[in-house]
Write an enzyme that holds these catalytic residues in place. Sequence first.
Site, short mmCIF file in Angstrom:
data_model
loop_
_atom_site.label_atom_id
_atom_site.label_comp_id
_atom_site.label_asym_id
_atom_site.label_seq_id
_atom_site.Cartn_x
_atom_site.Cartn_y
_atom_site.Cartn_z
N ASP A 57 -38.74 5.16 12.25
CA ASP A 57 -38.34 4.26 11.29
C ASP A 57 -38.18 2.73 11.99
O ASP A 57 -37.02 1.99 11.38
CB ASP A 57 -37.11 4.81 10.49
N GLY B 53 -29.49 10.16 17.59
CA GLY B 53 -29.91 11.39 17.66
C GLY B 53 -31.20 11.62 18.83
O GLY B 53 -31.77 10.78 19.07
N ASP C 136 -32.71 3.07 15.00
CA ASP C 136 -32.25 1.75 14.13
C ASP C 136 -30.75 1.44 14.55
O ASP C 136 -30.47 0.27 14.59
CB ASP C 136 -32.84 1.75 12.79
N GLY C 137 -29.95 2.45 14.43
CA GLY C 137 -28.56 2.21 14.56
C GLY C 137 -28.29 1.70 16.07
O GLY C 137 -27.60 0.54 16.13
N ARG D 5 -22.91 9.69 18.51
CA ARG D 5 -22.96 8.61 17.49
C ARG D 5 -21.45 8.15 17.66
O ARG D 5 -20.60 8.99 17.42
CB ARG D 5 -22.99 9.25 15.93
N CYS D 6 -21.44 6.79 17.90
CA CYS D 6 -19.72 6.17 18.37
C CYS D 6 -19.42 5.37 17.45
O CYS D 6 -19.94 4.19 17.38
CB CYS D 6 -20.03 5.89 19.70
N LYS E 112 -39.20 29.92 -2.71
CA LYS E 112 -38.32 30.00 -1.75
C LYS E 112 -38.08 28.76 -1.11
O LYS E 112 -38.87 27.93 -1.05
CB LYS E 112 -39.20 30.87 -0.66
N ARG F 187 -33.87 10.37 8.25
CA ARG F 187 -32.65 9.93 7.33
C ARG F 187 -33.07 9.19 6.18
O ARG F 187 -32.84 9.61 5.01
CB ARG F 187 -31.91 9.32 8.17
N ASP G 134 -37.32 9.88 13.93
CA ASP G 134 -37.44 9.17 12.68
C ASP G 134 -38.72 8.31 12.49
O ASP G 134 -39.11 7.88 11.16
CB ASP G 134 -36.42 8.83 11.84
N THR H 50 -36.57 7.86 18.60
CA THR H 50 -36.10 8.64 17.38
C THR H 50 -37.20 9.43 16.84
O THR H 50 -38.33 8.77 16.74
CB THR H 50 -35.39 7.61 16.49
N ARG I 106 -36.40 8.77 33.37
CA ARG I 106 -37.05 8.96 34.78
C ARG I 106 -37.60 7.65 34.85
O ARG I 106 -37.60 7.11 36.02
CB ARG I 106 -37.93 10.07 34.57
N ALA I 107 -38.45 7.03 34.11
CA ALA I 107 -39.28 5.85 34.27
C ALA I 107 -38.32 4.74 34.63
O ALA I 107 -38.70 3.82 35.40
CB ALA I 107 -40.28 5.43 32.99
N VAL J 82 -35.36 4.43 35.45
CA VAL J 82 -34.59 4.31 36.82
C VAL J 82 -35.54 4.20 38.15
O VAL J 82 -35.37 3.38 38.92
CB VAL J 82 -34.04 6.00 37.13
N ARG J 83 -36.67 4.98 37.98
CA ARG J 83 -37.53 4.90 39.22
C ARG J 83 -38.39 3.35 39.19
O ARG J 83 -38.47 2.81 40.24
CB ARG J 83 -38.67 5.89 39.08
N1 LIG Z 1 -23.58 -1.97 13.13
C1 LIG Z 1 -23.62 -1.56 14.24
N2 LIG Z 1 -22.54 -2.17 15.27
C2 LIG Z 1 -22.39 -1.47 16.36
N3 LIG Z 1 -22.78 -0.41 16.65
C3 LIG Z 1 -23.69 0.33 15.83
C4 LIG Z 1 -23.96 -0.23 14.63
N4 LIG Z 1 -24.56 0.63 13.76
C5 LIG Z 1 -24.89 1.86 14.73
N5 LIG Z 1 -24.23 1.66 15.89
C6 LIG Z 1 -24.18 2.27 16.88
O1 LIG Z 1 -25.52 3.01 17.40
C7 LIG Z 1 -25.35 4.47 17.47
C8 LIG Z 1 -26.32 5.06 17.14
O2 LIG Z 1 -26.64 5.03 15.95
P1 LIG Z 1 -27.18 5.95 14.82
O3 LIG Z 1 -27.58 5.43 13.63
O4 LIG Z 1 -26.33 7.20 14.82
O5 LIG Z 1 -28.55 6.64 15.68
P2 LIG Z 1 -29.82 5.97 15.74
O6 LIG Z 1 -29.69 4.85 16.90
O7 LIG Z 1 -30.77 7.11 16.34
O8 LIG Z 1 -30.40 5.29 14.46
C9 LIG Z 1 -24.00 4.44 16.53
O9 LIG Z 1 -23.26 5.65 16.65
C10 LIG Z 1 -23.05 3.47 16.80
O10 LIG Z 1 -22.53 3.65 18.16
O1 LIG Z 2 -27.89 15.25 14.28
P1 LIG Z 2 -27.18 14.73 13.07
O2 LIG Z 2 -26.01 13.90 13.53
O3 LIG Z 2 -26.65 15.80 12.11
O4 LIG Z 2 -28.37 13.83 12.42
C1 LIG Z 2 -29.23 14.11 11.58
C2 LIG Z 2 -30.14 12.92 11.41
O5 LIG Z 2 -30.72 12.79 12.85
C3 LIG Z 2 -32.06 12.61 12.76
O6 LIG Z 2 -32.53 14.12 13.11
C4 LIG Z 2 -32.58 11.39 13.72
O7 LIG Z 2 -32.36 10.18 13.52
P2 LIG Z 2 -31.72 9.12 14.39
O8 LIG Z 2 -32.77 9.02 15.43
O9 LIG Z 2 -31.77 7.88 13.61
O10 LIG Z 2 -30.30 9.60 14.92
C5 LIG Z 2 -32.39 12.07 11.50
O11 LIG Z 2 -33.76 12.61 11.08
C6 LIG Z 2 -31.34 13.09 10.46
O12 LIG Z 2 -31.23 12.42 9.31
MG LIG Z 3 -31.76 6.02 12.87
#
Ligand SMILES: Nc1ncnc2c1ncn2[C@@H]1O[C@H](COP(=O)(O)OP(=O)(O)O)[C@@H](O)[C@H]1O
Ligand SMILES: O=P(O)(O)OC[C@H]1O[C@](O)(COP(=O)(O)O)[C@@H](O)[C@@H]1O
Ligand SMILES: [Mg+2]
Length: 328
Positions: A134, A15, A107-108, A76-77, A251, A176, A132, A130, A25-26, A28-29
């Site tokens: 987290d 995200g 974290d991902g 998200r790949c 609401k 999340r 979040d 992020t 920016r920081a 690269v520079r």
């Molecule tokens: N177990 C994993 N192994 C390899 N790449 C991962 C793994 N988990 C996440 N990633 C990569 O990190 C990207 C970002 O993770 P995501 O959870 O979507 O967002 P964030 O990094 O903001 O938490 C994923 O789309 C994926 O490409």
């Molecule tokens: O934009 P998407 O793909 O719908 O994802 C929504 C999620 O991304 C976030 O905004 C940010 O989370 P990440 O930084 O881990 O990607 C979460 O708070 C939310 O659950």
């Molecule tokens: Mg995350």
Amino acid sequence: MEPNIKNIAVLTSGGDAPGMNACIRAVVRTGVYYGKNMFGVIQGYQGLINNNIEAMNARSVSNIIHLGGTILKTARCLKFKEDAGMELAYQNLKAKGIDGLVVIGGDGTFTGAKRFAEKYDIKVIGVPGTIDNDLYGSDFTLGYDTAINTVIEAIDKIRDTADSHDRLFFIEVMGRDSGCIALRSAIASGAEAVLLPERETSLKELITKLKEGASTKKSSSIVIVSEGNKYGGAYDIAHAVKRKFKHYDTKVTILGHLQRGGSPSGFDRILGSRLGFAATKALIKGETLKMAGLHGNEIKLTNLADALNKNNYKLEDDLLEMTHVLSI
Ligand SMILES: Nc1ncnc2c1ncn2[C@@H]1O[C@H](COP(=O)(O)OP(=O)(O)O)[C@@H](O)[C@H]1O
Ligand SMILES: O=P(O)(O)OC[C@H]1O[C@](O)(COP(=O)(O)O)[C@@H](O)[C@@H]1O
Ligand SMILES: [Mg+2]
């Protein structure tokens, strides 16, 4: 500075978060200043796999410090989770002689970065980007402060109308698996209650709290619902409460993606600059598998493995207690 790292790439992943541009920016520079060749990867890990990697210089990052989103785009790949995707990413970096990578994400992103740096001969430093918040190892992640301010501004506006109509509002905020945005915005907006993924607040407790408020002449109430809490989204909670209290005029507002946008706060611009500067210097020194983070008012490195350990991270005890005490 050791001369071993020559070519450094930076990417944003997961995200987007306000402050990512200040950080790019920081990075690269700082790299250019220390004589390194700098590259930007478009669309995070997807760009590594697609070989969407461009040379950058000091002017490539002009006039972006105040912008939300990320000029490098993000993604998200799923392919990067597969061995074949990672191999392709490595081959593309190797072909350009890139030996260091700064990954800005959550974290991902760090889970992927850790696997990648353990498997291949590429040094990787993370920057926690992020909304979040987290991750362990940074008191604040990049974008979290701006997101909290955005949420507070929205809740203030809702409070005006809630109060005018004597209504009960359930406001769903992002996170999340994390209640960080919910907890801070609940304190700052004077919410009557907050539902968090990290803490069991039963619906019964919530209803008792709302009843107490009504008996002490509260005319309107705001309940913040963190998206990851176990009783469901704001609509589910509102429905459950309404079943018990038919007379409540309830609401629901889901704040959604507006929480991710906007110009970064001063705090996030400075944090992004500090973290990008520190991450790049760490890479040049030969560090790898670490994350640059804010500890008090100092920038320190934490192992990616520790940053990802959810057991290390916890919500602030005083804030949790205050959600009860200050909302009577
Ligand atoms: N177990 C994993 N192994 C390899 N790449 C991962 C793994 N988990 C996440 N990633 C990569 O990190 C990207 C970002 O993770 P995501 O959870 O979507 O967002 P964030 O990094 O903001 O938490 C994923 O789309 C994926 O490409
Ligand atoms: O934009 P998407 O793909 O719908 O994802 C929504 C999620 O991304 C976030 O905004 C940010 O989370 P990440 O930084 O881990 O990607 C979460 O708070 C939310 O659950
Ligand atoms: Mg995350």
